[in-house]
Design an enzyme around this catalytic site. Structure first.
Site, PDB file in Angstrom:
ATOM      1  N   ILE A  19      20.091 -17.928  67.167  1.00  0.00           N
ATOM      2  CA  ILE A  19      20.491 -18.235  68.539  1.00  0.00           C
ATOM      3  C   ILE A  19      19.976 -19.621  68.921  1.00  0.00           C
ATOM      4  CG2 ILE A  19      20.121 -17.627  70.961  1.00  0.00           C
ATOM      5  CD1 ILE A  19      20.149 -14.697  70.152  1.00  0.00           C
ATOM      6  N   TYR A 154      16.226   0.079  68.291  1.00  0.00           N
ATOM      7  CA  TYR A 154      15.599  -1.128  68.842  1.00  0.00           C
ATOM      8  C   TYR A 154      14.129  -0.862  69.178  1.00  0.00           C
ATOM      9  CZ  TYR A 154      15.926  -5.772  70.943  1.00  0.00           C
ATOM     10  OH  TYR A 154      15.770  -7.113  71.225  1.00  0.00           O
ATOM     11  N   LYS A 161      10.830  -6.590  74.984  1.00  0.00           N
ATOM     12  CA  LYS A 161      11.778  -7.385  75.766  1.00  0.00           C
ATOM     13  C   LYS A 161      11.707  -7.028  77.251  1.00  0.00           C
ATOM     14  CE  LYS A 161      13.791  -9.863  72.512  1.00  0.00           C
ATOM     15  NZ  LYS A 161      13.636 -11.341  72.447  1.00  0.00           N
TER      16      LYS A 161
END
Length: 254
Positions: A19, A154, A161
Protein backbone atom coordinates in the site's frame (compact mmCIF):
# COMPACT_ATOMS: atom_id res chain seq x y z
CA UNK A 1 -0.06 19.33 -8.05
CA UNK A 2 -1.51 18.68 -4.61
CA UNK A 3 1.77 18.00 -2.82
CA UNK A 4 4.26 20.15 -4.71
CA UNK A 5 7.54 20.33 -2.75
CA UNK A 6 6.01 18.81 0.39
CA UNK A 7 8.53 16.68 2.32
CA UNK A 8 7.01 13.25 2.90
CA UNK A 9 8.39 10.45 5.06
CA UNK A 10 7.01 7.01 4.21
CA UNK A 11 7.27 4.18 6.73
CA UNK A 12 6.40 0.67 5.61
CA UNK A 13 7.25 0.07 1.96
CA UNK A 14 8.08 -3.63 1.57
CA UNK A 15 7.86 -4.09 -2.21
CA UNK A 16 5.99 -2.79 -5.26
CA UNK A 17 2.73 -4.41 -4.10
CA UNK A 18 2.68 -2.55 -0.77
CA UNK A 19 0.00 0.00 0.00
CA UNK A 20 2.85 2.36 0.83
CA UNK A 21 4.19 1.85 -2.70
CA UNK A 22 0.87 3.02 -4.15
CA UNK A 23 0.97 6.02 -1.83
CA UNK A 24 4.52 6.86 -2.89
CA UNK A 25 3.47 6.66 -6.53
CA UNK A 26 0.55 9.04 -6.01
CA UNK A 27 2.68 11.40 -3.92
CA UNK A 28 5.38 11.51 -6.60
CA UNK A 29 2.78 12.25 -9.28
CA UNK A 30 1.61 15.16 -7.16
CA UNK A 31 5.04 16.74 -6.77
CA UNK A 32 6.11 15.49 -3.33
CA UNK A 33 9.65 15.02 -2.08
CA UNK A 34 10.02 11.49 -0.72
CA UNK A 35 12.12 9.59 1.82
CA UNK A 36 11.67 5.96 2.84
CA UNK A 37 12.35 3.97 5.99
CA UNK A 38 13.50 0.36 6.13
CA UNK A 39 13.72 -2.14 8.98
CA UNK A 40 16.79 -4.31 8.52
CA UNK A 41 19.11 -5.10 5.64
CA UNK A 42 16.70 -7.46 3.87
CA UNK A 43 14.08 -4.71 3.55
CA UNK A 44 16.77 -2.14 2.71
CA UNK A 45 17.59 -4.10 -0.46
CA UNK A 46 13.96 -3.76 -1.55
CA UNK A 47 13.46 -0.17 -0.48
CA UNK A 48 16.51 1.43 -2.08
CA UNK A 49 15.46 0.58 -5.68
CA UNK A 50 11.96 1.89 -4.92
CA UNK A 51 13.44 5.11 -3.57
CA UNK A 52 15.48 5.43 -6.76
CA UNK A 53 12.43 4.66 -8.91
CA UNK A 54 10.48 7.53 -7.37
CA UNK A 55 13.40 9.94 -7.19
CA UNK A 56 13.41 9.76 -3.41
CA UNK A 57 15.91 11.93 -1.59
CA UNK A 58 17.11 9.42 1.01
CA UNK A 59 16.40 6.18 2.86
CA UNK A 60 16.93 5.60 6.56
CA UNK A 61 16.83 2.68 9.00
CA UNK A 62 13.96 2.54 11.46
CA UNK A 63 12.54 -0.38 13.39
CA UNK A 64 9.43 1.28 14.83
CA UNK A 65 9.55 -0.98 17.90
CA UNK A 66 12.90 0.57 18.88
CA UNK A 67 12.78 4.08 20.39
CA UNK A 68 16.48 4.54 19.73
CA UNK A 69 16.03 3.94 16.01
CA UNK A 70 13.05 6.30 15.92
CA UNK A 71 15.16 9.01 17.57
CA UNK A 72 17.94 8.39 15.05
CA UNK A 73 15.41 8.67 12.20
CA UNK A 74 14.34 12.07 13.54
CA UNK A 75 17.97 13.19 13.55
CA UNK A 76 18.40 12.09 9.93
CA UNK A 77 15.22 13.87 8.81
CA UNK A 78 16.27 17.02 10.68
CA UNK A 79 19.70 16.94 9.04
CA UNK A 80 18.36 16.24 5.53
CA UNK A 81 15.23 18.38 5.50
CA UNK A 82 14.94 20.35 8.70
CA UNK A 83 11.16 19.96 8.77
CA UNK A 84 8.52 17.45 7.64
CA UNK A 85 5.14 18.02 5.93
CA UNK A 86 3.75 14.48 5.70
CA UNK A 87 4.37 11.27 7.64
CA UNK A 88 2.88 8.02 6.36
CA UNK A 89 2.63 5.13 8.85
CA UNK A 90 1.98 1.94 6.89
CA UNK A 91 3.35 -0.53 9.41
CA UNK A 92 1.71 -3.56 11.02
CA UNK A 93 2.77 -6.97 12.27
CA UNK A 94 1.37 -9.94 14.17
CA UNK A 95 2.83 -13.39 14.69
CA UNK A 96 1.48 -15.83 12.12
CA UNK A 97 0.42 -18.32 14.79
CA UNK A 98 -1.77 -15.66 16.40
CA UNK A 99 -3.55 -15.13 13.10
CA UNK A 100 -3.99 -18.83 12.38
CA UNK A 101 -5.79 -19.77 15.59
CA UNK A 102 -8.86 -18.53 17.43
CA UNK A 103 -8.59 -15.03 18.86
CA UNK A 104 -9.26 -16.41 22.34
CA UNK A 105 -6.00 -18.34 22.05
CA UNK A 106 -3.86 -15.27 21.36
CA UNK A 107 -0.68 -15.41 23.40
CA UNK A 108 0.25 -12.61 25.79
CA UNK A 109 3.51 -11.99 23.92
CA UNK A 110 1.68 -12.10 20.58
CA UNK A 111 -0.88 -9.57 21.78
CA UNK A 112 1.85 -7.28 23.06
CA UNK A 113 3.81 -7.56 19.80
CA UNK A 114 0.81 -6.83 17.56
CA UNK A 115 -0.29 -3.81 19.61
CA UNK A 116 3.26 -2.43 19.86
CA UNK A 117 4.18 -2.62 16.17
CA UNK A 118 0.75 -2.01 14.65
CA UNK A 119 -0.68 0.63 17.00
CA UNK A 120 1.74 2.12 19.53
CA UNK A 121 4.34 2.79 16.83
CA UNK A 122 2.06 5.50 15.40
CA UNK A 123 2.04 7.35 18.71
CA UNK A 124 5.79 6.89 19.09
CA UNK A 125 6.47 8.34 15.63
CA UNK A 126 4.11 11.28 16.15
CA UNK A 127 5.72 12.12 19.49
CA UNK A 128 9.25 11.88 18.10
CA UNK A 129 8.59 13.86 14.92
CA UNK A 130 6.30 16.44 16.53
CA UNK A 131 9.07 19.10 16.73
CA UNK A 132 9.75 18.71 12.98
CA UNK A 133 6.16 19.00 11.72
CA UNK A 134 5.42 22.18 9.79
CA UNK A 135 2.11 23.95 10.50
CA UNK A 136 -0.45 22.27 8.26
CA UNK A 137 1.44 18.97 8.27
CA UNK A 138 -0.44 15.70 7.86
CA UNK A 139 0.00 12.22 9.34
CA UNK A 140 -1.61 9.20 7.69
CA UNK A 141 -1.95 5.62 8.86
CA UNK A 142 -3.44 2.49 7.32
CA UNK A 143 -6.24 0.56 8.98
CA UNK A 144 -8.79 -2.05 7.89
CA UNK A 145 -12.48 -2.89 8.33
CA UNK A 146 -11.48 -5.67 10.75
CA UNK A 147 -10.97 -2.93 13.35
CA UNK A 148 -14.73 -2.36 13.47
CA UNK A 149 -16.27 -5.70 12.47
CA UNK A 150 -15.18 -9.30 12.92
CA UNK A 151 -13.29 -10.54 9.87
CA UNK A 152 -12.41 -14.26 9.77
CA UNK A 153 -8.75 -14.96 10.60
CA UNK A 154 -7.92 -11.30 11.24
CA UNK A 155 -8.00 -11.92 14.99
CA UNK A 156 -5.43 -9.97 17.05
CA UNK A 157 -4.69 -7.68 14.13
CA UNK A 158 -8.30 -6.49 14.25
CA UNK A 159 -7.84 -5.55 17.90
CA UNK A 160 -4.57 -3.79 17.05
CA UNK A 161 -6.25 -1.83 14.27
CA UNK A 162 -9.06 -0.85 16.63
CA UNK A 163 -6.41 0.56 18.98
CA UNK A 164 -4.81 2.31 16.01
CA UNK A 165 -8.09 4.01 15.05
CA UNK A 166 -8.67 5.14 18.64
CA UNK A 167 -5.12 6.48 18.68
CA UNK A 168 -5.86 8.57 15.60
CA UNK A 169 -8.75 10.25 17.40
CA UNK A 170 -6.72 11.03 20.52
CA UNK A 171 -3.67 12.15 18.53
CA UNK A 172 -5.83 14.50 16.47
CA UNK A 173 -6.40 16.56 19.63
CA UNK A 174 -2.75 16.63 20.68
CA UNK A 175 -1.41 17.37 17.20
CA UNK A 176 -4.22 19.78 16.35
CA UNK A 177 -2.80 22.35 18.74
CA UNK A 178 0.09 22.76 16.27
CA UNK A 179 -2.23 22.70 13.24
CA UNK A 180 -1.12 19.17 12.38
CA UNK A 181 -3.74 16.73 11.11
CA UNK A 182 -3.91 12.95 11.39
CA UNK A 183 -6.22 10.53 9.59
CA UNK A 184 -6.53 6.83 8.82
CA UNK A 185 -7.35 5.14 5.52
CA UNK A 186 -9.30 1.89 5.71
CA UNK A 187 -8.50 0.13 2.45
CA UNK A 188 -10.27 -2.90 1.09
CA UNK A 189 -8.36 -6.18 0.82
CA UNK A 190 -5.20 -5.97 -1.29
CA UNK A 191 -2.74 -8.65 -2.35
CA UNK A 192 0.15 -7.35 -0.27
CA UNK A 193 2.95 -9.13 1.57
CA UNK A 194 1.07 -8.56 4.85
CA UNK A 195 -2.04 -10.23 3.45
CA UNK A 196 -0.17 -13.50 2.95
CA UNK A 197 -0.23 -13.98 6.73
CA UNK A 198 -4.05 -14.15 6.79
CA UNK A 199 -5.49 -17.65 6.36
CA UNK A 200 -7.90 -18.06 3.43
CA UNK A 201 -7.12 -14.54 2.20
CA UNK A 202 -7.97 -15.57 -1.36
CA UNK A 203 -11.52 -16.38 -0.33
CA UNK A 204 -11.81 -13.11 1.58
CA UNK A 205 -10.51 -11.19 -1.44
CA UNK A 206 -13.03 -12.84 -3.76
CA UNK A 207 -15.88 -12.35 -1.27
CA UNK A 208 -15.28 -8.60 -1.08
CA UNK A 209 -14.92 -8.36 -4.85
CA UNK A 210 -18.24 -10.08 -5.48
CA UNK A 211 -20.21 -8.05 -2.94
CA UNK A 212 -18.72 -4.55 -2.98
CA UNK A 213 -21.13 -1.98 -4.49
CA UNK A 214 -18.62 -1.18 -7.23
CA UNK A 215 -18.24 -4.88 -8.03
CA UNK A 216 -14.48 -4.96 -7.62
CA UNK A 217 -11.65 -4.51 -5.15
CA UNK A 218 -9.61 -1.38 -4.69
CA UNK A 219 -6.10 -0.88 -6.12
CA UNK A 220 -3.01 0.37 -4.29
CA UNK A 221 -2.92 3.44 -6.53
CA UNK A 222 -6.51 4.30 -5.61
CA UNK A 223 -5.51 4.15 -1.96
CA UNK A 224 -2.54 6.33 -2.86
CA UNK A 225 -4.76 8.91 -4.51
CA UNK A 226 -6.93 9.09 -1.38
CA UNK A 227 -3.78 9.52 0.69
CA UNK A 228 -2.59 12.35 -1.57
CA UNK A 229 -5.88 14.15 -0.99
CA UNK A 230 -5.75 13.71 2.80
CA UNK A 231 -2.11 14.82 2.89
CA UNK A 232 -2.84 17.95 0.85
CA UNK A 233 -4.19 21.36 1.78
CA UNK A 234 -7.46 20.32 0.09
CA UNK A 235 -8.19 18.34 3.28
CA UNK A 236 -7.15 21.11 5.67
CA UNK A 237 -10.27 20.74 7.84
CA UNK A 238 -10.23 16.93 8.07
CA UNK A 239 -8.60 15.27 11.07
CA UNK A 240 -9.20 12.33 13.40
CA UNK A 241 -11.16 10.49 10.70
CA UNK A 242 -11.19 7.03 9.12
CA UNK A 243 -11.68 7.25 5.35
CA UNK A 244 -12.91 4.04 3.74
CA UNK A 245 -11.38 3.30 0.35
CA UNK A 246 -12.93 -0.12 -0.27
CA UNK A 247 -15.29 0.25 -3.24
CA UNK A 248 -18.16 0.75 -0.79
CA UNK A 249 -18.01 -2.61 0.97
CA UNK A 250 -18.18 -1.08 4.47
CA UNK A 251 -21.69 0.25 3.72
CA UNK A 252 -23.19 -3.24 3.50
CA UNK A 253 -25.16 -4.70 6.38
CA UNK A 254 -25.13 -8.26 5.08
Amino acid sequence: MLLKDKKCLIFGVANNKSIAYGIASAFKANGAKLAFSYAGDAIKKRVEPICEEFGGEFTFPCDVSDDGQIAAAVDIAREKWGTVDVLVHSVAFAAREDLNRRFIETSRDGFRLALDVSAYSLTALCHAFEPLFNPGASVLTMTYYGAQKVIPNYNVMGVAKAALEASVRYLSVDLGKQNVRINAISAGPLKTLAATGISDFRHLYSFFEERAPLGRNVTTLEVGNAAAFLASDMAAAITGEVMFVDCGYNNLGV
